[in-house]
Write a protein that holds these residues in place. Structure first.
Motif, mmCIF file in Angstrom:
data_model
loop_
_atom_site.group_PDB
_atom_site.id
_atom_site.type_symbol
_atom_site.label_atom_id
_atom_site.label_comp_id
_atom_site.label_asym_id
_atom_site.label_seq_id
_atom_site.Cartn_x
_atom_site.Cartn_y
_atom_site.Cartn_z
ATOM 1 N N ILE A 244 29.276 -25.978 4.542
ATOM 2 C CA ILE A 244 28.858 -24.592 4.345
ATOM 3 C C ILE A 244 28.797 -24.296 2.855
ATOM 4 N N SER A 245 27.771 -23.609 2.474
ATOM 5 C CA SER A 245 27.631 -23.263 1.063
ATOM 6 C C SER A 245 28.741 -22.306 0.634
ATOM 7 N N GLN A 246 29.429 -22.650 -0.440
ATOM 8 C CA GLN A 246 30.507 -21.795 -0.930
ATOM 9 C C GLN A 246 30.053 -20.996 -2.147
ATOM 10 N N GLU A 247 28.804 -21.141 -2.487
ATOM 11 C CA GLU A 247 28.339 -20.529 -3.737
ATOM 12 C C GLU A 247 28.486 -18.998 -3.704
ATOM 13 N N ARG A 248 28.712 -18.442 -4.878
ATOM 14 C CA ARG A 248 28.769 -16.982 -4.966
ATOM 15 C C ARG A 248 27.370 -16.429 -4.785
ATOM 16 N N LEU A 249 27.302 -15.244 -4.254
ATOM 17 C CA LEU A 249 25.987 -14.663 -4.060
ATOM 18 C C LEU A 249 25.498 -14.082 -5.372
ATOM 19 N N ILE A 250 24.244 -14.300 -5.619
ATOM 20 C CA ILE A 250 23.711 -13.797 -6.885
ATOM 21 C C ILE A 250 23.304 -12.351 -6.703
ATOM 22 N N GLN A 251 23.800 -11.518 -7.619
ATOM 23 C CA GLN A 251 23.525 -10.096 -7.471
ATOM 24 C C GLN A 251 22.852 -9.534 -8.709
ATOM 25 N N ARG A 252 22.128 -8.470 -8.497
ATOM 26 C CA ARG A 252 21.549 -7.804 -9.653
ATOM 27 C C ARG A 252 22.628 -6.950 -10.328
ATOM 28 N N HIS A 253 22.416 -6.657 -11.594
ATOM 29 C CA HIS A 253 23.440 -5.886 -12.291
ATOM 30 C C HIS A 253 22.915 -4.602 -12.901
ATOM 31 N N SER A 254 21.646 -4.324 -12.689
ATOM 32 C CA SER A 254 21.167 -3.024 -13.141
ATOM 33 C C SER A 254 20.672 -2.275 -11.912
ATOM 34 N N PHE A 255 20.964 -1.021 -11.920
ATOM 35 C CA PHE A 255 20.657 -0.239 -10.735
ATOM 36 C C PHE A 255 19.661 0.867 -11.044
ATOM 37 N N GLY A 256 19.065 1.386 -10.001
ATOM 38 C CA GLY A 256 18.125 2.496 -10.154
ATOM 39 C C GLY A 256 18.868 3.828 -10.157
ATOM 40 N N PRO A 257 18.165 4.899 -9.895
ATOM 41 C CA PRO A 257 18.786 6.221 -9.892
ATOM 42 C C PRO A 257 19.781 6.399 -8.738
ATOM 43 N N VAL A 258 20.615 7.408 -8.879
ATOM 44 C CA VAL A 258 21.578 7.729 -7.817
ATOM 45 C C VAL A 258 20.828 8.195 -6.574
ATOM 46 N N VAL A 259 21.127 7.599 -5.427
ATOM 47 C CA VAL A 259 20.468 8.034 -4.192
ATOM 48 C C VAL A 259 21.419 8.823 -3.298
ATOM 49 N N LEU A 260 22.705 8.567 -3.464
ATOM 50 C CA LEU A 260 23.681 9.282 -2.639
ATOM 51 C C LEU A 260 24.826 9.752 -3.519
ATOM 52 N N GLU A 261 25.147 11.024 -3.376
ATOM 53 C CA GLU A 261 26.226 11.577 -4.169
ATOM 54 C C GLU A 261 27.148 12.347 -3.244
ATOM 55 N N VAL A 262 28.388 11.952 -3.228
ATOM 56 C CA VAL A 262 29.357 12.616 -2.360
ATOM 57 C C VAL A 262 30.390 13.268 -3.258
ATOM 58 N N ASN A 263 30.578 14.562 -3.058
ATOM 59 C CA ASN A 263 31.405 15.322 -3.978
ATOM 60 C C ASN A 263 32.525 16.061 -3.263
ATOM 61 N N ASP A 264 33.736 15.619 -3.517
ATOM 62 C CA ASP A 264 34.925 16.314 -3.031
ATOM 63 C C ASP A 264 34.881 16.593 -1.524
ATOM 64 N N LEU A 265 34.533 15.597 -0.762
ATOM 65 C CA LEU A 265 34.430 15.760 0.687
ATOM 66 C C LEU A 265 35.826 15.671 1.321
ATOM 67 N N SER A 266 36.125 16.633 2.169
ATOM 68 C CA SER A 266 37.417 16.616 2.863
ATOM 69 C C SER A 266 37.215 17.022 4.310
ATOM 70 N N SER A 267 38.023 16.444 5.179
ATOM 71 C CA SER A 267 38.027 16.867 6.565
ATOM 72 C C SER A 267 39.471 16.777 7.026
ATOM 73 N N GLN A 268 39.980 17.892 7.513
ATOM 74 C CA GLN A 268 41.417 17.968 7.725
ATOM 75 C C GLN A 268 41.958 16.871 8.623
ATOM 76 N N GLY A 269 42.983 16.218 8.138
ATOM 77 C CA GLY A 269 43.640 15.173 8.917
ATOM 78 C C GLY A 269 42.912 13.843 8.903
ATOM 79 N N LEU A 270 41.704 13.796 8.316
ATOM 80 C CA LEU A 270 40.949 12.548 8.369
ATOM 81 C C LEU A 270 40.765 11.914 6.988
ATOM 82 N N TYR A 271 40.252 12.726 6.044
ATOM 83 C CA TYR A 271 40.072 12.220 4.683
ATOM 84 C C TYR A 271 40.064 13.390 3.702
ATOM 85 N N LYS A 272 40.259 13.069 2.427
ATOM 86 C CA LYS A 272 40.524 14.128 1.460
ATOM 87 C C LYS A 272 39.906 13.811 0.100
ATOM 88 N N ASN A 273 39.258 14.781 -0.487
ATOM 89 C CA ASN A 273 38.755 14.708 -1.868
ATOM 90 C C ASN A 273 37.975 13.435 -2.167
#
Ligand SMILES: Nc1ncnc2c1ncn2[C@@H]1O[C@H](COP(=O)(O)OP(=O)(O)OP(=O)(O)O)[C@@H](O)[C@H]1O
Ligand SMILES: [Mg+2]
Length: 504
Positions: A244-273
């Protein structure tokens, strides 16, 4: 400890609809040993265990328990012979409470026939706490996370004081931390003479916990021996028929614009900030233990959960997603974890399960273009090594890992800007795992933005640019994928370490 065989399976043969899936397979398990049963997806592991567990009958061959011939004509007989079976596809009943699941079919009753509810709850809590699980025995199973369901399935087998426990991929939904506890328990069982047959695609686990192994390939026995004497590469080669190939996966290192922005999301008892951003071409990983809130967080993003505070922006537009359809329209796809409950349509053919979410690709003037659909199917069949004789059979006839490959293929075809994969390589064999990572990386290269939710640290390390560790609903660290070590990820995911504020 004695070394007499507890179980001997002799020249077992089995065919489904004329297609042989087990060809003269033999297996010996000694008392007090942990025996790994290995092989690629579709090799025949679960089928062999289903025969031992009395779920299927063999066409030929015999089974001996402690030297005596037995016929496992149904699951009850197998259990009476001291065999417990933790199934690959979870077997818990969602509409029953935890303790009711544990004692299903073997309820404790008083002399007058009344259910001893409190006693069953006490024993349930006792076993669960050995596994480090703190849940109310009276909770309904439907309200629980998948990993808890898996832990209940394991506890159920422990309750029966069996002599042989079959564990068919028991750790697919568990985090490292939970796996450690399970291993502790397995070592104790072993000391008391219990044998375990352990099926897993995680070779690290095999090396750590198993004494002996048997490898199947295409329904045939190709090797058996002691784990200590073998290195994992040799065993992998036996399984896959190549290195099996053990090689590391080659990835790009420059990205485009932000497509998803999550800001201070909270839901009681599940997740916070929760605050983070995702850019075009980027792959983010979210990891943590059971109850870390990551699944619920992304379910909110996808419109499955509506109660939350904070902001979500997609392509700079503020969105309030209250239905999965709207998420798709906004360019967001979520590949759910736990295929049995969330992803497959059992009565539908393999090929239609694959094309379901991207039906538009194969449609022209209201007609499905069968050739195009078939071509795409064959592309993935070959890429991901999906074992299926006829893509028109219903998907439930495939082995667990092959079902998962079909589901992944389905989502690789979807044309959204953002794709979230929850536990994508659950039950996938080592060979195909690498191929799936490769496909995910190439999605990012094509400019898609990807999020992977996974309880396996090595998985997020391998493919993600950044890793978010979560603990009890909060982000505890944002690490660089290529720099993060497994220990570091673990210490943030178990809450023993936490980065300074303003992560995101
Ligand atoms: N009920 C069934 N009807 C028809 N074919 C079946 C049935 N159950 C299993 N098979 C076939 O038998 C073969 C072996 O499947 P099995 O589930 O034993 O594989 P496995 O080694 O457990 O794989 P995985 O790692 O994916 O769980 C597969 O080709 C599968 O499609
Ligand atoms: Mg299986």
């Amino acid at each position: 400890m004695t070394t007499s065989p507890f179980l001997i399976m002799n020249n077992i043969e089995k065919a489904f609809n004329g297609v042989p899936v087990l060809k003269k397979v033999s297996l010996t398990v000694v008392e007090g040993e942990i025996h790994a049963l290995l092989g690629e997806n579709g090799a025949g592991k679960s089928t062999l265990m289903n025969i031992l567990g009395g779920v299927h009958q063999p066409d030929h061959g015999s089974i001996q328990i402690k030297g005596l011939d037995v016929k496992m004509s149904n699951p009850r007989v197998s259990q009476e012979q001291g065999v417990s079976f933790i199934h690959q596809e979870l077997n818990v009943v969602a509409d029953l409470r935890v303790y009711e699941n544990m004692f299903l079919g073997s309820e404790l009753r008083s002399k007058l026939g009344f259910l001893k509810v409190e006693e069953m709850c006490r024993q349930t809590s006792e076993i669960l706490s050995k596994l480090g699980v703190d849940i109310n025995p009276k909770e309904y199973v439907r309200n629980l996370e998948t990993s808890y369901k898996q832990l209940i399935e394991i506890s159920k087998a422990l309750l029966h004081k069996s002599k042989l426990i079959i564990m068919d991929e028991p750790t697919t939904s568990l985090a490292e931390h939970e796996v450690k506890r399970l291993f502790e328990l397995m070592r104790n069982l072993k000391k008391s003479g219990v044998s375990i047959i352990y099926i897993s695609h995680k070779l690290k686990e095999i090396k750590e916990i198993c004494d002996t192994y048997t490898v199947l390939r295409d329904g045939e026995l190709v090797g058996t021996g002691s784990i200590k004497n073998e290195n994992l590469d040799t065993i992998t080669k036996l399984m896959v028929g190549k290195s099996i190939s053990q090689e590391r996966l080659i990835q790009r290192h420059s990205f485009g614009p932000v497509v998803l922005e999550v800001n201070d999301l909270s839901s009681q008892g599940l997740y916070k900030n929760i605050t983070f951003t995702l850019r075009k071409g980027e792959i983010l990983g979210f990891t943590g233990l059971a109850g870390d809130g990551r699944t619920e967080l992304f379910e909110s993003l996808f419109g499955y959960r509506k109660k939350y505070t904070g902001q979500i922006k997609i392509n700079n537009q503020l969105v309030k997603i209250d239905h999965p359809r709207k998420a798709l329209e906004a360019g967001l796809a979520l590949v759910p974890k736990d295929r049995k409950e969330n992803a497959i349509i059992k009565d539908l053919s393999v090929i239609h399960n694959m094309s379901l979410s991207s039906i538009g690709h194969f449609e022209k003037a209201g007609f499905i273009q069968e050739k195009k659909e078939k071509d795409r199917f064959h592309y993935y069949k070959e890429k991901l090594n999906i074992k299926v004789h006829n893509p028109r059979i219903t998907i439930d006839k495939l082995s667990g890992g092959n079902q998962q490959k079909v589901i992944i293929a389905k989502w690789l075809e979807v044309d959204t800007d953002i794709i979230i994969f929850d536990n994508p390589t659950q039950g996938i064999d080592v060979g195909a795992k690498h191929e799936i990572y490769q496909q995910i990386v190439s999605l990012a290269e094509q400019g898609k933005a990807v999020i992977i939710l996974s309880s396996e640290a090595p998985e997020v390390q391998k493919v993600c640019h950044h890793i978010y560790c979560m603990y009890q609903g909060e982000i505890t660290a944002r690490l660089k994928g290529e720099e993060a070590t497994e220990d570091e990820i673990m210490s943030y995911a178990t809450g023993s370490k936490r980065e300074a504020a303003n992560i995101g």
